[in-house]
Design a protein around this motif. Sequence first.
Motif, PDB file in Angstrom:
ATOM      1  N   PHE A  30      10.626   9.434   3.067  1.00 15.61           N
ATOM      2  CA  PHE A  30       9.647  10.428   2.610  1.00 15.61           C
ATOM      3  C   PHE A  30      10.183  11.834   2.880  1.00 15.61           C
ATOM      4  CE2 PHE A  30       5.906  13.101   3.625  1.00 15.61           C
ATOM      5  CZ  PHE A  30       5.234  13.026   2.421  1.00 15.61           C
ATOM      6  N   LEU A  31      10.741  12.021   4.078  1.00 14.05           N
ATOM      7  CA  LEU A  31      11.241  13.344   4.464  1.00 14.05           C
ATOM      8  C   LEU A  31      12.467  13.754   3.654  1.00 14.05           C
ATOM      9  CD1 LEU A  31      10.798  13.147   8.344  1.00 14.05           C
ATOM     10  CD2 LEU A  31       9.444  14.499   6.720  1.00 14.05           C
ATOM     11  N   ARG A  32      13.305  12.747   3.276  1.00 13.06           N
ATOM     12  CA  ARG A  32      14.491  13.157   2.533  1.00 13.06           C
ATOM     13  C   ARG A  32      14.278  13.070   1.021  1.00 13.06           C
ATOM     14  NH1 ARG A  32      17.691   9.436   6.132  1.00 13.06           N
ATOM     15  NH2 ARG A  32      16.749   7.423   5.758  1.00 13.06           N
ATOM     16  N   GLY A  33      13.051  12.850   0.587  1.00 13.12           N
ATOM     17  CA  GLY A  33      12.775  12.806  -0.855  1.00 13.12           C
ATOM     18  C   GLY A  33      13.227  11.508  -1.489  1.00 13.12           C
ATOM     19  N   GLY A  34      13.441  10.500  -0.675  1.00 13.80           N
ATOM     20  CA  GLY A  34      13.855   9.187  -1.201  1.00 13.80           C
ATOM     21  C   GLY A  34      12.669   8.256  -1.327  1.00 13.80           C
ATOM     22  N   GLN A  35      12.900   7.002  -1.002  1.00  9.07           N
ATOM     23  CA  GLN A  35      11.829   6.017  -1.165  1.00  9.07           C
ATOM     24  C   GLN A  35      10.907   5.970   0.054  1.00  9.07           C
ATOM     25  OE1 GLN A  35      11.178   4.660  -4.004  1.00  9.07           O
ATOM     26  NE2 GLN A  35      13.015   5.667  -4.822  1.00  9.07           N
ATOM     27  N   TYR A  36       9.634   5.807  -0.232  1.00 13.93           N
ATOM     28  CA  TYR A  36       8.645   5.521   0.805  1.00 13.93           C
ATOM     29  C   TYR A  36       7.555   4.699   0.143  1.00 13.93           C
ATOM     30  CZ  TYR A  36       5.631   9.232  -1.107  1.00 13.93           C
ATOM     31  OH  TYR A  36       4.854   9.994  -1.930  1.00 13.93           O
ATOM     32  N   ALA A  37       6.669   4.137   0.942  1.00 13.20           N
ATOM     33  CA  ALA A  37       5.640   3.268   0.367  1.00 13.20           C
ATOM     34  C   ALA A  37       4.349   3.380   1.161  1.00 13.20           C
ATOM     35  CB  ALA A  37       6.124   1.818   0.352  1.00 13.20           C
ATOM     36  N   VAL A  38       3.249   3.279   0.439  1.00 12.03           N
ATOM     37  CA  VAL A  38       1.926   3.201   1.060  1.00 12.03           C
ATOM     38  C   VAL A  38       1.560   1.715   1.031  1.00 12.03           C
ATOM     39  CG1 VAL A  38      -0.466   3.967   0.931  1.00 12.03           C
ATOM     40  CG2 VAL A  38       1.380   5.488   0.154  1.00 12.03           C
ATOM     41  N   CYS A  39       1.362   1.144   2.220  1.00 17.28           N
ATOM     42  CA  CYS A  39       1.337  -0.327   2.297  1.00 17.28           C
ATOM     43  C   CYS A  39       0.018  -0.839   2.855  1.00 17.28           C
ATOM     44  CB  CYS A  39       2.435  -0.835   3.223  1.00 17.28           C
ATOM     45  SG  CYS A  39       4.020  -0.028   2.993  1.00 17.28           S
ATOM     46  N   LEU A  40      -0.506  -1.844   2.158  1.00 16.67           N
ATOM     47  CA  LEU A  40      -1.781  -2.426   2.566  1.00 16.67           C
ATOM     48  C   LEU A  40      -1.665  -3.947   2.538  1.00 16.67           C
ATOM     49  CD1 LEU A  40      -4.753  -1.468   3.058  1.00 16.67           C
ATOM     50  CD2 LEU A  40      -5.129  -1.852   0.612  1.00 16.67           C
ATOM     51  N   GLY A  41      -2.163  -4.566   3.583  1.00 12.59           N
ATOM     52  CA  GLY A  41      -2.156  -6.033   3.605  1.00 12.59           C
ATOM     53  C   GLY A  41      -3.476  -6.551   4.146  1.00 12.59           C
ATOM     54  N   LEU A  42      -3.952  -7.641   3.583  1.00  7.39           N
ATOM     55  CA  LEU A  42      -5.136  -8.299   4.138  1.00  7.39           C
ATOM     56  C   LEU A  42      -4.705  -9.659   4.673  1.00  7.39           C
ATOM     57  CD1 LEU A  42      -8.163  -8.747   4.692  1.00  7.39           C
ATOM     58  CD2 LEU A  42      -8.348  -9.700   2.374  1.00  7.39           C
ATOM     59  N   MET A  43      -4.963  -9.862   5.954  1.00  9.07           N
ATOM     60  CA  MET A  43      -4.650 -11.150   6.567  1.00  9.07           C
ATOM     61  C   MET A  43      -5.953 -11.851   6.938  1.00  9.07           C
ATOM     62  SD  MET A  43      -1.519  -9.918   8.994  1.00  9.07           S
ATOM     63  CE  MET A  43      -2.648  -9.855  10.303  1.00  9.07           C
ATOM     64  N   VAL A  44      -6.013 -13.123   6.634  1.00  6.72           N
ATOM     65  CA  VAL A  44      -7.166 -13.912   7.064  1.00  6.72           C
ATOM     66  C   VAL A  44      -6.618 -15.030   7.951  1.00  6.72           C
ATOM     67  CG1 VAL A  44      -9.111 -15.347   6.349  1.00  6.72           C
ATOM     68  CG2 VAL A  44      -8.449 -13.364   4.957  1.00  6.72           C
ATOM     69  N   ASP A  45      -7.091 -15.065   9.169  1.00  6.94           N
ATOM     70  CA  ASP A  45      -6.606 -16.037  10.155  1.00  6.94           C
ATOM     71  C   ASP A  45      -5.071 -16.043  10.224  1.00  6.94           C
ATOM     72  OD1 ASP A  45      -9.253 -16.579  10.590  1.00  6.94           O
ATOM     73  OD2 ASP A  45      -9.283 -18.367   9.329  1.00  6.94           O
ATOM     74  N   GLY A  46      -4.491 -14.874  10.202  1.00  4.39           N
ATOM     75  CA  GLY A  46      -3.046 -14.733  10.392  1.00  4.39           C
ATOM     76  C   GLY A  46      -2.205 -15.015   9.159  1.00  4.39           C
ATOM     77  N   ASP A  47      -2.875 -15.235   8.015  1.00  6.14           N
ATOM     78  CA  ASP A  47      -2.153 -15.546   6.786  1.00  6.14           C
ATOM     79  C   ASP A  47      -2.367 -14.385   5.811  1.00  6.14           C
ATOM     80  OD1 ASP A  47      -0.650 -17.187   5.203  1.00  6.14           O
ATOM     81  OD2 ASP A  47      -2.372 -18.289   4.388  1.00  6.14           O
ATOM     82  N   VAL A  48      -1.282 -13.885   5.202  1.00  2.00           N
ATOM     83  CA  VAL A  48      -1.435 -12.736   4.303  1.00  2.00           C
ATOM     84  C   VAL A  48      -2.029 -13.200   2.973  1.00  2.00           C
ATOM     85  CG1 VAL A  48      -0.308 -10.730   3.282  1.00  2.00           C
ATOM     86  CG2 VAL A  48       0.625 -11.707   5.378  1.00  2.00           C
ATOM     87  N   LYS A  49      -3.165 -12.626   2.607  1.00  2.00           N
ATOM     88  CA  LYS A  49      -3.870 -13.039   1.387  1.00  2.00           C
ATOM     89  C   LYS A  49      -3.693 -12.037   0.252  1.00  2.00           C
ATOM     90  CE  LYS A  49      -5.824 -16.702   3.164  1.00  2.00           C
ATOM     91  NZ  LYS A  49      -5.440 -18.050   2.691  1.00  2.00           N
ATOM     92  N   VAL A  50      -3.597 -10.755   0.613  1.00  6.55           N
ATOM     93  CA  VAL A  50      -3.458  -9.691  -0.383  1.00  6.55           C
ATOM     94  C   VAL A  50      -2.400  -8.708   0.123  1.00  6.55           C
ATOM     95  CG1 VAL A  50      -4.622  -7.788  -1.589  1.00  6.55           C
ATOM     96  CG2 VAL A  50      -5.910  -9.862  -1.037  1.00  6.55           C
ATOM     97  N   GLY A  51      -1.548  -8.271  -0.769  1.00  9.06           N
ATOM     98  CA  GLY A  51      -0.550  -7.259  -0.405  1.00  9.06           C
ATOM     99  C   GLY A  51      -0.444  -6.219  -1.506  1.00  9.06           C
TER     100      GLY A  51
END
Length: 241
Positions: A30-51
Amino acid sequence: MLEIIDQGNSKGGAKGRIWTIDPIDGTKGFLRGGQYAVCLGLMVDGDVKVGVLGCPNLPVDDAAPLTADIGTNATDEGRGVIFSAVQGQGATSRPLGTAGLAEGKSIAMKPITEMSNASFCESVEAGHSDQGVAGQIAQKLGITKPSVRMDSQAKYGSIARGAGDIYLRLPTSKSYQEKIWDHAAGDLIVREAGGQVTDVSGNRLDFSVGRTLAENKGVIAAPAAVHDQVIKVVQEVLGQQ
Ligand SMILES: Nc1ncnc2c1ncn2[C@@H]1O[C@H](COP(=O)(O)O)[C@@H](OP(=O)(O)O)[C@H]1O
Ligand SMILES: [Mg+2]
């Protein structure tokens, strides 16, 4: 506002619904104008359901060749993509342009028919992934193209849409534990796009043990058909260290 931020103090774990958010993953990018990402995950009982991964500096075009400076020459309309996946429902990419969100389309990893034509995707930061070891692994696999270095979970999105091939994250220290918010979304998006995501030992990433991936070391994400082959060589090279 500070109170709301302080509510983000979940210990994680194997029970209940837990959201992971990384508002700016790839801070250095982000600082060098390259790649960055806004990241969201939903875990249910330790298992990723939505990313979900918002990558403002990646091109909209899923087929744009993956280079370290990808996106720098893109226009505002041609830049910005959201990757998303719901468990069992596949993965999609959709333009994130100035006109708002557009329709999503299904994405899939690119099959690797000849390992010699593949290339690795890895961190820009040498402190985040051992680039020397990656070089040895590439050599053993017959990969001659240089690794594409980019920051953030944009790496997961890039291989999930078939622009890149294999994402390697090789531990640089024995003590560092990967954070769940750095991997939850990308893990699901790559698996839903036909990939396999494990640690360097070939074990699935375990999001059920707290705020870190305490049971895992490193990350290897590759098309399912070649994942075993890659892990075998990773193990050989790490075994010689
Ligand atoms: N020694 C280390 N090994 C691996 N990852 C590390 C690390 N130190 C920090 N990180 C994580 O690497 C992330 C960036 O990964 P990448 O190198 O793929 O861009 C950082 O996220 P932030 O940028 O959100 O702090 C940070 O959490
Ligand atoms: Mg991060």
